[in-house]
Design a protein around this motif. Structure first.
Motif, PDB file in Angstrom:
ATOM      1  N   LEU A 130       0.831  -1.202   0.000  1.00 59.77           N
ATOM      2  CA  LEU A 130       0.000   0.000   0.000  1.00 59.77           C
ATOM      3  C   LEU A 130       0.868   1.254   0.000  1.00 59.77           C
ATOM      4  N   SER A 131       1.965   1.221   0.729  1.00 61.07           N
ATOM      5  CA  SER A 131       2.899   2.358   0.731  1.00 61.07           C
ATOM      6  C   SER A 131       3.507   2.565  -0.653  1.00 61.07           C
ATOM      7  N   CYS A 132       3.851   1.468  -1.322  1.00 66.35           N
ATOM      8  CA  CYS A 132       4.396   1.571  -2.682  1.00 66.35           C
ATOM      9  C   CYS A 132       3.389   2.240  -3.613  1.00 66.35           C
ATOM     10  N   THR A 133       2.131   1.851  -3.496  1.00 69.79           N
ATOM     11  CA  THR A 133       1.084   2.471  -4.314  1.00 69.79           C
ATOM     12  C   THR A 133       0.980   3.957  -3.997  1.00 69.79           C
ATOM     13  N   GLY A 134       1.017   4.301  -2.716  1.00 67.47           N
ATOM     14  CA  GLY A 134       0.966   5.708  -2.318  1.00 67.47           C
ATOM     15  C   GLY A 134       2.129   6.503  -2.871  1.00 67.47           C
ATOM     16  N   ILE A 135       3.312   5.918  -2.861  1.00 67.80           N
ATOM     17  CA  ILE A 135       4.492   6.586  -3.408  1.00 67.80           C
ATOM     18  C   ILE A 135       4.302   6.868  -4.895  1.00 67.80           C
ATOM     19  N   LEU A 136       3.744   5.915  -5.625  1.00 68.33           N
ATOM     20  CA  LEU A 136       3.515   6.141  -7.063  1.00 68.33           C
ATOM     21  C   LEU A 136       2.543   7.292  -7.292  1.00 68.33           C
ATOM     22  N   TYR A 137       1.472   7.344  -6.487  1.00 61.61           N
ATOM     23  CA  TYR A 137       0.544   8.476  -6.603  1.00 61.61           C
ATOM     24  C   TYR A 137       1.274   9.786  -6.334  1.00 61.61           C
ATOM     25  N   LEU A 138       2.026   9.848  -5.249  1.00 56.64           N
ATOM     26  CA  LEU A 138       2.706  11.087  -4.871  1.00 56.64           C
ATOM     27  C   LEU A 138       3.725  11.531  -5.916  1.00 56.64           C
ATOM     28  N   GLU A 139       4.565  10.598  -6.351  1.00 59.04           N
ATOM     29  CA  GLU A 139       5.601  10.959  -7.321  1.00 59.04           C
ATOM     30  C   GLU A 139       5.015  11.315  -8.678  1.00 59.04           C
ATOM     31  N   GLY A 140       3.982  10.597  -9.101  1.00 56.84           N
ATOM     32  CA  GLY A 140       3.323  10.921 -10.373  1.00 56.84           C
ATOM     33  C   GLY A 140       2.668  12.288 -10.327  1.00 56.84           C
ATOM     34  N   LEU A 141       1.931  12.560  -9.244  1.00 61.02           N
ATOM     35  CA  LEU A 141       1.296  13.874  -9.102  1.00 61.02           C
ATOM     36  C   LEU A 141       2.321  14.987  -8.986  1.00 61.02           C
ATOM     37  N   ARG A 142       3.372  14.736  -8.214  1.00 58.06           N
ATOM     38  CA  ARG A 142       4.429  15.744  -8.047  1.00 58.06           C
ATOM     39  C   ARG A 142       5.026  16.131  -9.396  1.00 58.06           C
ATOM     40  N   ALA A 143       5.300  15.146 -10.234  1.00 56.25           N
ATOM     41  CA  ALA A 143       5.886  15.422 -11.549  1.00 56.25           C
ATOM     42  C   ALA A 143       4.918  16.200 -12.437  1.00 56.25           C
ATOM     43  N   LEU A 144       3.647  15.805 -12.441  1.00 53.26           N
ATOM     44  CA  LEU A 144       2.673  16.491 -13.299  1.00 53.26           C
ATOM     45  C   LEU A 144       2.373  17.902 -12.793  1.00 53.26           C
ATOM     46  N   ILE A 145       2.308  18.089 -11.495  1.00 59.50           N
ATOM     47  CA  ILE A 145       2.049  19.429 -10.948  1.00 59.50           C
ATOM     48  C   ILE A 145       3.234  20.351 -11.199  1.00 59.50           C
ATOM     49  N   ALA A 146       4.454  19.823 -11.056  1.00 55.82           N
ATOM     50  CA  ALA A 146       5.662  20.634 -11.293  1.00 55.82           C
ATOM     51  C   ALA A 146       5.736  21.093 -12.741  1.00 55.82           C
ATOM     52  N   ALA A 147       5.186  20.309 -13.635  1.00 57.62           N
ATOM     53  CA  ALA A 147       5.247  20.651 -15.060  1.00 57.62           C
ATOM     54  C   ALA A 147       4.165  21.654 -15.463  1.00 57.62           C
ATOM     55  N   ALA A 148       3.165  21.791 -14.627  1.00 58.08           N
ATOM     56  CA  ALA A 148       2.035  22.683 -14.985  1.00 58.08           C
ATOM     57  C   ALA A 148       2.393  24.133 -14.879  1.00 58.08           C
TER      58      ALA A 148
END
Length: 148
Positions: A130-148
């Motif tokens: 579950l932590s691994c899944t959470g990390i993927l959400y966080l890192e994916g969102l972080r990358a997309l938000i940083a690019a916006a």
């Protein structure tokens, strides 16, 4: 380059595929339990009604199978988000790569831990995946938000 790292997106695609494979793998012990409970074609009318006929380990196999679907429905969007982020922005930072590869491994270990009724290992595998899944959400969102 090996199959997991041919492109920056490959590990996230493999995470998605392997997580789906864990759901399929969870059918094997459930099928064995149903066989031990003398599953017949007439049981196809209500396959969940035979739950009480399953041995204790078979009941846990049924729960592990159901939980595999639940975990997959959380993990699949996270892996897809990470995959999209990588394709849009390039490699993700942080723990995204190890988390993507570790999640299906932990979920695969979770199955026998659940079926064999080993709560500490089962809990660690559940929390870790579950932590691994959470990390993927966080890192994916972080990358997309940083690019916006």
């Amino acid at each position: 380059m090996d199959l997991l790292t041919q492109t920056p997106a490959a590990p996230y695609a493999w995470s998605l595929v392997l997580s789906g494979g864990v759901v399929i793998a969870s059918i094997v012990p459930l099928g064995a339990a149903r066989s031990q409970a003398n599953f017949t074609m007439s049981d196809m009318k209500a396959p969940r009604a035979m739950f009480e006929r399953l041995p204790a380990w078979g009941q846990r196999a049924s729960w592990a199978h159901q939980n595999s679907f639940e975990a997959f429905t959380l993990h699949a969007p996270a892996a897809l988000l990470a995959l999209i982020a990588v394709l849009q922005m390039g490699p993700l930072s942080g723990l995204a790569l190890p988390a993507a590869l570790l999640q299906p491994v932990l979920r695969l270990v979770y199955l026998p831990a659940y079926i064999a009724n080993v709560p500490p290992l089962r809990g660690l595998c559940w929390a870790g995946a579950l932590s691994c899944t959470g990390i993927l959400y966080l890192e994916g969102l972080r990358a997309l938000i940083a690019a916006a």
